[in-house]
Every structure is written in structure tokens, then in C-alpha cells.
Scaffold this motif. Structure first.
Motif, mmCIF file in Angstrom:
data_model
loop_
_atom_site.group_PDB
_atom_site.id
_atom_site.type_symbol
_atom_site.label_atom_id
_atom_site.label_comp_id
_atom_site.label_asym_id
_atom_site.label_seq_id
_atom_site.Cartn_x
_atom_site.Cartn_y
_atom_site.Cartn_z
ATOM 1 N N MET B 1 0.818 -1.220 0.000
ATOM 2 C CA MET B 1 0.000 0.000 0.000
ATOM 3 C C MET B 1 0.851 1.268 0.000
ATOM 4 O O MET B 1 0.643 2.163 -0.787
ATOM 5 C CB MET B 1 -0.902 0.023 1.246
ATOM 6 C CG MET B 1 -2.181 -0.789 1.057
ATOM 7 S SD MET B 1 -3.235 -0.137 -0.260
ATOM 8 C CE MET B 1 -4.091 -1.605 -0.764
ATOM 9 N N ASN B 2 1.872 1.253 0.900
ATOM 10 C CA ASN B 2 2.737 2.427 0.953
ATOM 11 C C ASN B 2 3.478 2.633 -0.364
ATOM 12 O O ASN B 2 3.617 3.754 -0.836
ATOM 13 C CB ASN B 2 3.776 2.266 2.077
ATOM 14 C CG ASN B 2 3.139 2.549 3.426
ATOM 15 O OD1 ASN B 2 2.117 3.243 3.486
ATOM 16 N ND2 ASN B 2 3.723 2.009 4.485
ATOM 17 N N ALA B 3 3.890 1.496 -0.940
ATOM 18 C CA ALA B 3 4.588 1.575 -2.216
ATOM 19 C C ALA B 3 3.679 2.193 -3.280
ATOM 20 O O ALA B 3 4.115 2.997 -4.102
ATOM 21 C CB ALA B 3 5.032 0.185 -2.655
ATOM 22 N N PHE B 5 1.243 4.314 -2.731
ATOM 23 C CA PHE B 5 1.091 5.760 -2.529
ATOM 24 C C PHE B 5 2.334 6.515 -2.929
ATOM 25 O O PHE B 5 2.260 7.584 -3.526
ATOM 26 C CB PHE B 5 0.722 6.053 -1.065
ATOM 27 C CG PHE B 5 -0.699 5.702 -0.758
ATOM 28 C CD1 PHE B 5 -1.736 6.268 -1.516
ATOM 29 C CD2 PHE B 5 -1.015 4.799 0.245
ATOM 30 C CE1 PHE B 5 -3.045 5.930 -1.257
ATOM 31 C CE2 PHE B 5 -2.332 4.469 0.507
ATOM 32 C CZ PHE B 5 -3.356 5.029 -0.243
ATOM 33 N N SER B 6 3.488 5.935 -2.619
ATOM 34 C CA SER B 6 4.690 6.679 -2.983
ATOM 35 C C SER B 6 4.865 6.708 -4.505
ATOM 36 O O SER B 6 5.351 7.677 -5.059
ATOM 37 C CB SER B 6 5.930 6.093 -2.278
ATOM 38 O OG SER B 6 6.031 4.722 -2.558
ATOM 39 N N TRP B 7 4.387 5.636 -5.177
ATOM 40 C CA TRP B 7 4.444 5.667 -6.638
ATOM 41 C C TRP B 7 3.555 6.794 -7.171
ATOM 42 O O TRP B 7 3.944 7.571 -8.033
ATOM 43 C CB TRP B 7 3.978 4.313 -7.213
ATOM 44 C CG TRP B 7 4.298 4.168 -8.679
ATOM 45 C CD1 TRP B 7 5.410 3.594 -9.215
ATOM 46 C CD2 TRP B 7 3.511 4.610 -9.779
ATOM 47 N NE1 TRP B 7 5.390 3.662 -10.564
ATOM 48 C CE2 TRP B 7 4.223 4.285 -10.962
ATOM 49 C CE3 TRP B 7 2.286 5.273 -9.903
ATOM 50 C CZ2 TRP B 7 3.748 4.577 -12.240
ATOM 51 C CZ3 TRP B 7 1.811 5.574 -11.169
ATOM 52 C CH2 TRP B 7 2.534 5.219 -12.325
ATOM 53 N N ASP B 10 4.960 10.301 -6.539
ATOM 54 C CA ASP B 10 6.196 10.683 -7.233
ATOM 55 C C ASP B 10 5.899 11.645 -8.379
ATOM 56 O O ASP B 10 5.217 11.304 -9.332
ATOM 57 C CB ASP B 10 6.838 9.398 -7.777
ATOM 58 C CG ASP B 10 8.210 9.682 -8.381
ATOM 59 O OD1 ASP B 10 8.513 10.882 -8.611
ATOM 60 O OD2 ASP B 10 8.942 8.715 -8.621
ATOM 61 N N PRO B 183 3.946 -1.762 -7.532
ATOM 62 C CA PRO B 183 3.300 -0.469 -7.245
ATOM 63 C C PRO B 183 2.747 0.187 -8.509
ATOM 64 O O PRO B 183 1.644 0.760 -8.483
ATOM 65 C CB PRO B 183 4.429 0.372 -6.649
ATOM 66 C CG PRO B 183 5.383 -0.619 -6.087
ATOM 67 C CD PRO B 183 5.306 -1.820 -7.004
#
Lengths: 216, 250, 356
Positions: B1-3, B5-7, B10, B183
Motif C-alpha cells: 500500500m505504501n509503495a 502511494f509513494s508511486w 512521485d 506499485p
């Protein structure tokens, strides 16, 4: 001669067909079993219906490819697991049938239900022997849509490596071989036609009363 | 999930010809083209067959048949035969848009209160006036229902176009799949789902704005009108037996 | 004037809906087509505005064959009212009524002004103009249907079972309203119904059709009730026709004076009629003593002198608790009393006149 390809690969095509049938129809069965109690609850309770029916619609808006890909993260399967396709198609089937079941049960004449209650049926028995049979025609219509669209959707699974006849499309595309794709399309259409016809037949046989007095 | 969101967070993924906005526009562009093409075919046929109140079984049959067409097969076949380009992609998607539009238009027109149609003719409307002034406005809720169903199908399936090296949001799905960039795949899936939901919501608003207020209110007259579901159009758009104008004689 | 000359309608499946119909509909009158279902009454009506084309024979409106010229033009000149009203659900009441004027190319402003005018004519409140048909009751929808048919002021009005889908009380008031309107407008009205009571009530002339599309009898309602042409018509007009026929006879009935009392006055023995200070009847009291409002028994129906028929006179006598029917004048004041015997004597006298 390119046409040779078909007889030379009959075994492979048959195998894919079998896989396709399982991937498409297993979700229809599971979906039906799940949708009847949910739809029954929705038909009996206005507030519940106001939540369940729109929720089912939202589920239906999720694109199949997206669902195939996201499911592993949610249910913990591997990405190439056929279970992903089965679960995704089950979700669609339930989404579709809940509405059908709720509508079908809602359309059972209230007088009939009242008469059954007055004759001493308890709710459970009444549901099985009065309401459900009368709901069959609408239910069958829902099942037909679910089955046909599942049969068509399974082939998208080929993109994640599990697609029954859909693998003829990815394979044919990569090998630049239109006949293989065409074979896949024809097989999918035939399968849909046969399953649809069978469902119509089951609907007819199980509701003999709908055919009498049709010329009134 | 965090991956995921960070994708999505970006900034690199939000610019350029491979960025999210560009892919979104591509995706919408194919979808709109396909819907327009589908409507050009489906609306006149559905309206005319519904108006004539005959030959409905042909509509039902062909709509169901087209529903069964596997999109991936159609797309790959057309691209192999015509070469990669906008035309095969649009054609393949348009085929998807036709069944719901056709079924919605046909059953919408077919379900208009026969009394209103009889009155329209009896007051001296010409056939085209009956169609445009009475039947189509009354069929609008079902036509728009068909459009919503079609839009949903097309937007969802346009993602598949990426498989034949075409653009759109499907690129994130397919490219992510190829490179095992989880991601990116998840982001693509979420974006397509969100787009479908947003378009669905916008069309619902449009429906509210352009359908006559006289046709709202629980669908007393047209029991098949459903508000709020884009849904798979009914397998059998043939209406529940519509009552013939009372007093009609053999 | 509308004429059917040798009109036959055969449908493609072979059924004959109308068989050799010859009939003349008088201009400015109400002509009712009545009969059991499948008798061709609706088919005949629909041939007048060419909704159905005759297989043989001609239908003419004011001497013009309806099959010549343009069907849409013809229909715009003929008002059309159907069962369930057939209103356009997507249009407001005002726009529904303005349909034909707009088809005829009137300006929107003029068409809407005309619609507002007609709403008043048919007794609809102005605030309904911007509502939609689904928001109206069945009776109100039917009024809109009539207003819509009258919008372009057509000389001919076709009404196909317009009141059969509303409840009896509303139907009765719609019938009264139609008679009142017709008194003002004097249209040529062709009215289809399966209800013989409605037919004799509304029709200046009534055409009775039998199954198979054959005209059985075409006469004024009084004659129809008095002398049915054959067993079919006799059976169709029904058992109460003798009583119903009274509705078509009116005679000056001799009234006897009827003593009245007011509330609080001392009443004589037996039945007395209680009236309000203006002389309008309130009801009856029985027995002597002072009249108390709570003791007043509601009276029967009232017979209006001059406008009433023998049917209403007889009903007034039969429904009165005292056996004396109350006759009132045009203002509703008590004019006198009559008995059932008086009515029967008047009936005998009118028979003698007819025989002479």
C-alpha cells in the motif's frame, strides 16, 4: 496450409476450453449461492437494499484487468494464481445477481406471499417453495448475463497468464497468427451460445406455469 | 500500500508523455471515440426498431451475441489485420459499446406508454415527430442508462489496449506486469477504477440534468427505469408485457 | 357532419371489426357508439381520424373523404381523447395542452396562453400548469386530456372511453362537466363507451353495435330505451331500462303545498320538513315537540322544478323518509311536494299522448 493448425492443435484447444468453462462457470455457481441470501435480505429490508444494491453496482464498475491484478494483494494469492480470476468473476456475478434476486423477489405479487403466509407457511419454507420459484424467470435472466459476460471476461485473464481460451489471443498475437485468434473468438462465442441456451432451457423446464396462457 | 502511494506521489509520474495526465487523456480519448462510434450505430437502429415495435428479438439476439465477443481476441485480431493504430482500437472498443446502447435505446423507445404514442399520432404528429417529440424524450432515462453501461465497459476495457502497445492508463498495468513493478500495476488499476467511477458519477449528474422531471419519481410509468445503476443492461430488453391501449379492438 | 358509407374494416388476420357500416353523425351533437367489446365501436371511431384505414367504403368529414389528403393535417383538425388520457409524461400540463397549437405553428406564447385559458374551461387550478402528469389524479389527467383535445378549437371531438378508467364518483362529475362544456361549445362529438348508462346520459343519439361490427340500432336514447330494435339491443340496454327511460321524460308535475318548520319551532305530529331560514331543506323530523337539530333525519334526493326529469322526481319521492318528494326551485328553496303516484300518473299521461 495454415488451416492445418486447428486439427494439429485440437488437444490444446480442448484443454483450454475445459479451463475456460471452469474459470467462467464456477464463479456463476458460487455467485448464485452467495447472491440468493444477500438478495433475499435486500428484498425484505428497504434500508439494507439502499446499501447493498448501490454497493453491488460500485463493485461492478471495477475494471476486470484491474481487479485481477489488485486481488493478490488483498487476498494474498500469487499473481498468476487462477484463483484470482475465479474470485474476481465471483465478485462480478454476486454484484449482478444481488440486484436480480432483489428485483425478482420484489416482483412476487404480495397477494401470493400473503396467501402463503395465511395458509401457514413459515418464512423459510415459504421462501423456498413459493417466492423463489416465482422469482426464477428474472433470476435466469440475471444468470444469463452473468454467464455470458464471465465467459467473455475470462479471456482477459490471459494477460496475467490465466485465461483459458484467451491464451489463444495472446499467443496468436505474439506469433502474428490471426487464425489462432479467430479460433479463440469462435470458441468463446460458441461456448457462450451453448451455455446461454442451456440456461434458457433450465429456466423453461423449471417454470412450466409461465408457458400456459401465454397466448392470452 | 505504501509503495502504491509513494508511486502515485512521485512527481516524475505526473509529467511527460508517459505521465499520468497524458495517459489519462489518451484513455479518455479512445473511450469517447469508441462511445461516439457505438452511438452512431446503435442509437438509430435501436430507435427505429423500437418505434416500429417489431423485430425486437433481432436486437436482443444481436446485443447478446456481441456481449459475448471477447474483447482481447477482437483487439488482437484487428491489430494484426489492420496494423497498430487508433482505428482498430476504436473499432474493437466500439463493438463493446453497442450492446448496452442498443438495448437501452430499443427498450426505452419500446416501453413508452402506448397511450401517449397513440395520442401523439391522433393529434396529428408525423412519424418523425412522434419519435423525436414523444418517444425519444421518454426513452431518455433508459438510453442514458445504456450510455452509462457502455461508458463503464469501454473505460474498463480500454486498459486492454495497452497490450497491443497502445497508450492509455492500461500502460501502467501492462508495463508493471512485464517488469514485475507491483506499485505501478496497482496504481494503474486504481486509476482505471477511479476514472470509471468518476465518469459514472458525471453521467449520473448529466442524467439528472437532462431528463424531464416528469419522468422521475420512482418510475411509475416505466418500471424498467433504474436510477443509480449503470449496470449490465438486461439480458432481455424485451419489456414485461406492455399493456395494449385499453379499448383496442381486434 | 361525419358520414360512414358502406364502411368495412377487415384486419390482416381476417377478423372483421366493422361490417358494412352506414351512419351519419349530426354536426353539433353528441353521438355515442356503444356495445360489448369486439363490436367495432373503437375501430369505427379511429377510422374518422384515419388512425385506422377502412378496407371498403368511405368515411367523410364535412363532405371530404378522410383518406384524401394528408393524415397528420386531418388529425390536427380533430380533437382526440383516449382512455388513460395518454398524456406525455415528460411534458408539463401546460405544454401537454399546447401540443396541437404548436404543431399548427402557433407562437409558443400564444399556445401557452391558450393552454392556460383551457385549464380554466375544464376546471383545473392554474397552479397545475407547471406540474407533470404523474403528479395528477386520474380524473385530473382526463380533464387535461379534454383540454388538450380542445386546444386548437377543432369542430369535431373524438372520445374513446375517456372516463372508463376513473372511479364512479369522478366519472359522474366528468360526465356532468362534459355536458356543461358541450352546452357552451356545441362541438360534433363522437363518444365511445361500453357503458349503456353513460351512453344514454351523454348521447343526443346512440349507436348500438353488436359483436362482429354490425350496427344494431341508431336512435335517440329515449327511443332506444322505449323500443329496442331487437333482442340483442333489449338485452344490452338492460333490465332497468323502464326506470332509466324516465330520465328522458319531463312533465309539469302538480305540486302540493308542503308545510315546513325551522329549527327550534314546534312541530306537528308525523313527518315535517325542516328548512333553514332561507327556505332550503335541511331534512325531516318525526313527532311533535320542539325541533332539535340532532333529530333531523337527512332527506332524500331533490327534484328541481322545470329542469328535473321524471326519473329525478320519482327518485325524490322514493328516497324521502316521509314518502313525499321535495321539489325545489332554481335557488334551492322548497317549492312543494310530490308523490310517487303523481309521477306514475304523469307517465301514463305521456304514454297516452304518444299513442295519440
Amino acid at each position: 496450409m495454415v488451416w492445418d493448425w486447428i486439427p494439429r492443435n485440437l488437444g490444446m484447444i480442448g484443454g483450454l476450453l475445459g479451463e475456460h468453462v471452469v474459470l467462467a462457470l464456477l464463479p456463476v455457481l458460487i455467485g448464485l449461492v452467495l447472491a440468493v441470501p444477500i438478495g433475499w435480505a435486500a428484498a425484505g429490508n428497504r434500508a439494507l437494499r439502499g446499501v447493498l444494491v448501490p454497493a453491488a453496482s460500485v463493485l461492478y464498475t471495477i475494471p476486470s484487468l484491474a481487479l485481477f491484478i489488485v486481488l493478490p494483494a488483498i487476498i494474498g494469492t500469487r499473481i498468476l494464481d487462477p484463483l484470482n480470476v475465479v474470485v474476481a468473476l465471483t465478485i462480478y456475478t454476486v454484484a449482478l445477481l444481488v440486484r436480480s434476486v432483489a428485483d425478482a423477489l420484489g416482483a412476487v405479487p404480495s397477494m401470493v406471499v400473503a396467501a402463503a403466509t395465511a395458509m401457514g407457511y413459515r418464512p423459510g419454507r415459504r421462501f423456498v417453495s413459493v417466492e423463489l420459484p416465482l422469482a426464477v424467470p428474472v433470476l435466469v435472466a440475471g444468470l444469463r448475463v452473468a454467464a455470458v459476460s464471465n465467459i467473455s471476461l475470462v479471456s482477459v485473464g490471459a494477460l496475467i497468464g490465466v485465461g483459458g481460451l484467451g491464451q489463444l489471443f495472446t499467443d496468436g498475437y505474439q506469433r502474428n497468427f490471426p487464425l489462432e485468434i479467430l479460433t479463440g473468438i469462435v470458441m468463446v462465442l460458441l461456448l457462450a451460445l451453448v451455455v446461454d441456451g442451456l440456461l434458457v432451457l433450465i429456466g423453461r423446464v423449471s417454470t412450466p406455469w409461465t408457458r400456459v396462457g401465454a397466448n392470452a | 500500500m505504501n509503495a502504491l502511494f509513494s508511486w502515485l506521489a512521485d512527481p516524475a509520474h505526473w509529467s511527460g508523455s508517459a505521465g499520468i495526465p497524458a495517459r489519462l487523456v489518451e484513455h479518455l480519448w479512445y473511450s469517447v471515440l469508441a462511445l461516439a462510434l457505438g452511438a452512431v450505430v446503435a442509437l438509430p437502429i435501436g430507435a427505429l426498431v423500437g418505434h416500429g415495435r417489431r423485430g425486437g428479438f433481432l436486437i436482443v439476439g444481436s446485443a447478446n451475441g456481441m456481449r459475448a465477443l471477447p474483447e482481447l481476441g477482437l483487439l488482437t485480431l484487428l491489430v494484426l489485420l489492420m496494423g497498430i493504430g487508433l482505428l482498430p482500437v476504436t473499432l474493437a472498443l466500439a463493438v463493446l459499446a453497442i450492446p448496452p446502447l442498443l438495448a437501452g435505446t430499443y427498450s426505452g423507445v419500446r416501453n413508452v406508454d402506448p397511450g401517449a404514442v397513440d395520442a401523439a399520432r391522433g393529434m396529428g404528429m408525423r412519424e418523425w415527430q412522434v419519435l423525436f417529440k414523444v418517444e425519444l424524450p421518454n426513452a431518455l432515462p433508459l438510453i442514458l442508462g445504456g450510455l452509462r453501461g457502455a461508458a463503464l465497459q469501454v473505460i474498463a476495457t480500454a486498459a486492454v489496449a495497452a497490450y497491443v502497445s497502445f497508450g492509455g492508463l492500461g500502460r501502467f498495468l501492462i508495463d508493471g506486469l512485464r517488469t514485475r513493478d507491483y506499485p505501478q500495476m496497482a496504481a494503474g488499476a486504481v486509476l482505471v477504477a477511479v476514472l470509471a467511477l468518476v465518469v459514472e458519477g458525471l453521467l449520473a449528474l448529466l442524467q439528472r440534468a437532462i431528463v424531464s422531471p416528469g419522468l422521475r419519481g420512482g418510475g411509475r410509468r416505466s418500471p424498467t427505469v433504474t436510477v443509480g445503476r449503470p449496470a449490465p443492461a438486461p439480458a432481455n430488453p424485451e419489456p414485461v408485457p406492455v399493456r395494449e391501449p385499453a379499448g383496442a379492438e381486434p | 357532419m361525419i358520414e360512414f358509407r358502406g364502411v368495412t374494416k377487415r384486419f390482416p388476420d381476417g377478423t372483421v371489426a366493422v361490417d358494412g357500416l352506414d351512419l351519419t353523425v349530426d354536426a353539433g351533437k353528441v353521438t355515442v357508439f356503444v356495445g360489448p367489446s369486439g363490436c367495432g365501436k373503437t375501430t369505427s371511431l379511429r377510422m374518422i381520424n384515419r388512425m385506422i384505414a377502412p378496407t371498403e367504403g368511405t368515411v367523410t368529414v364535412d363532405g371530404r373523404d378522410v383518406m384524401s389528403g394528408d393524415a397528420a393535417e386531418l388529425r390536427r383538425g380533430i380533437g382526440y381523447v383516449i382512455q388513460q388520457a395518454g398524456l406525455f409524461p415528460h411534458k408539463t400540463i401546460r405544454d401537454n395542452i399546447a401540443t396541437v397549437p404548436l404543431l399548427l405553428g402557433w407562437s409558443r406564447r400564444k399556445a401557452r396562453a391558450r393552454a392556460d385559458e383551457l385549464m380554466e374551461v375544464v376546471g383545473l387550478a392554474p397552479e397545475m400548469a407547471s406540474r407533470y402528469p404523474a403528479q395528477l389524479s386520474g380524473g385530473q389527467q382526463q380533464r387535461v386530456g379534454v383540454a388538450r383535445a380542445l386546444a386548437a378549437d377543432p369542430p369535431v371531438l373524438l372520445m374513446d372511453e375517456p372516463f372508463s378508467a376513473v372511479d364512479p364518483v369522478v366519472r359522474e362529475s366528468l360526465q356532468e362537466e362534459l355536458l356543461r362544456l358541450q352546452g357552451e361549445l356545441g362541438k360534433t362529438i363522437v363518444f365511445v363507451t361500453h357503458d349503456i348508462d353513460e351512453a344514454v346520459k351523454l348521447g343526443d343519439k346512440v349507436a348500438v353495435f353488436r359483436t362482429g361490427g354490425v350496427l344494431a340500432q341508431y336512435d335517440e336514447p329515449g327511443v332506444l330505451l322505449d323500443r329496442p330494435a331487437d333482442g340483442f339491443v333489449d338485452g344490452f340496454v338492460g333490465r332497468d331500462r323502464g326506470y332509466r327511460k324516465l330520465g328522458f321524460l319531463s312533465d309539469e308535475l302538480p305540486l302540493v303545498e308542503l308545510p315546513t318548520v325551522g329549527v327550534g319551532d314546534p312541530a306537528p305530529e308525523g313527518w315535517s320538513l325542516v328548512v333553514d331560514p332561507d327556505g332550503r331543506p335541511l331534512g325531516w323530523v318525526q313527532g311533535g315537540g320542539s325541533v332539535e337539530e340532532a333529530a333531523v333525519v337527512p332527506g332524500g334526493s331533490l327534484y328541481e322544478v322545470g329542469s328535473g326529469s321524471l326519473r329525478s322526481a320519482l327518485d325524490a319521492a322514493l328516497s324521502s323518509p316521509s314518502g313525499r318528494g321535495v321539489a325545489v326551485d332554481g335557488d334551492g328553496r322548497v317549492a312543494g311536494a310530490l308523490s310517487a303516484d303523481d309521477v306514475l300518473r304523469a307517465l301514463a299521461a305521456s304514454r297516452a299522448d304518444e299513442a295519440a
